[in-house]
Scaffold this active site. Sequence first.
Site, PDB file in Angstrom:
ATOM      1  N   HIS A  19       0.819  -1.209   0.000  1.00  0.00           N
ATOM      2  CA  HIS A  19       0.000   0.000   0.000  1.00  0.00           C
ATOM      3  C   HIS A  19       0.854   1.261   0.000  1.00  0.00           C
ATOM      4  O   HIS A  19       0.343   2.347  -0.294  1.00  0.00           O
ATOM      5  CB  HIS A  19      -0.902  -0.017   1.237  1.00  0.00           C
ATOM      6  CG  HIS A  19      -2.289   0.480   1.011  1.00  0.00           C
ATOM      7  ND1 HIS A  19      -2.912   0.535  -0.223  1.00  0.00           N
ATOM      8  CD2 HIS A  19      -3.217   0.952   1.895  1.00  0.00           C
ATOM      9  CE1 HIS A  19      -4.139   1.002  -0.084  1.00  0.00           C
ATOM     10  NE2 HIS A  19      -4.345   1.277   1.186  1.00  0.00           N
ATOM     11  N   ASN A  66      -6.562   6.913   3.835  1.00  0.00           N
ATOM     12  CA  ASN A  66      -7.975   7.206   3.596  1.00  0.00           C
ATOM     13  C   ASN A  66      -8.316   8.687   3.643  1.00  0.00           C
ATOM     14  O   ASN A  66      -9.423   9.076   3.264  1.00  0.00           O
ATOM     15  CB  ASN A  66      -8.848   6.460   4.605  1.00  0.00           C
ATOM     16  CG  ASN A  66      -8.787   4.961   4.415  1.00  0.00           C
ATOM     17  OD1 ASN A  66      -8.068   4.450   3.555  1.00  0.00           O
ATOM     18  ND2 ASN A  66      -9.533   4.236   5.225  1.00  0.00           N
ATOM     19  N   ASP A  91      -0.836   2.516  -5.334  1.00  0.00           N
ATOM     20  CA  ASP A  91      -0.938   1.087  -5.620  1.00  0.00           C
ATOM     21  C   ASP A  91      -2.253   0.787  -6.325  1.00  0.00           C
ATOM     22  O   ASP A  91      -3.260   1.470  -6.115  1.00  0.00           O
ATOM     23  CB  ASP A  91      -0.828   0.271  -4.331  1.00  0.00           C
ATOM     24  CG  ASP A  91      -1.946   0.590  -3.338  1.00  0.00           C
ATOM     25  OD1 ASP A  91      -2.047   1.764  -2.927  1.00  0.00           O
ATOM     26  OD2 ASP A  91      -2.720  -0.313  -2.986  1.00  0.00           O
ATOM     27  N   ASN A 112      -9.006   3.696  -1.486  1.00  0.00           N
ATOM     28  CA  ASN A 112      -9.565   4.710  -0.599  1.00  0.00           C
ATOM     29  C   ASN A 112      -8.814   6.030  -0.624  1.00  0.00           C
ATOM     30  O   ASN A 112      -9.403   7.091  -0.387  1.00  0.00           O
ATOM     31  CB  ASN A 112      -9.651   4.172   0.828  1.00  0.00           C
ATOM     32  CG  ASN A 112     -10.720   3.116   0.982  1.00  0.00           C
ATOM     33  OD1 ASN A 112     -11.730   3.130   0.276  1.00  0.00           O
ATOM     34  ND2 ASN A 112     -10.517   2.184   1.891  1.00  0.00           N
TER      35      ASN A 112
END
Length: 202
Positions: A19, A66, A91, A112
């Site tokens: 991530h 997020n 990613d 997100n």
Amino acid sequence: MIIIAGLGNPGGKYEKNRHNIGFMAADEIARRWRFGPERAKFQSIVSEGLVEGTKVLLMKPQTYMNESGRAVGEASRFYKIKPSEIIVFHDEIDLAPGRFRMKTGGGAAGQNGVRSLISHLGADFRRARMGIGHPGEKELVMPHVLGDFHKAEQPWLDAMLQACADALPFAIAGDDERYQGEVMRLAPAPKFSPRQAARGEL
């Protein structure tokens, strides 16, 4: 001026996660183009530099993935930067490991950080999508993206990060198609399945 934002999560526990490939890209760009020292600004770690004469603000939002849009939105409003002048490295599970695609606009596709950016900037920023592969089953997605890259993945990862930095002038000039092609020329995607990558079976 161009804003380049690499997406990821702050802190050592996330540093090598799939991530966090956006943070890794930002670090390689800073190294390759000899950006100035990092400092805290816009809820981010930022540095500045020149890429073939164009000023670039490089951002690693520290808001957690997020809420990435809060940080990038703050910087874009401060400098009055249009979405077309913002490039976001992140990613992408819908691309096989080592694949690279440029895209402007569209939805978040479950990412997100991108969803947060859309809510703060609108959809028309440029996305540098860095493939990490899908683990094959929905319930495995979270441990996959928050898992570290396997040692066997390091060669293609290093090659893609370096290619993204080396070919960057094409993106800075606005030629995303040429940039995508040059990255894939310099760092061809490896020949294995996303499931193999997820399991470290390379």
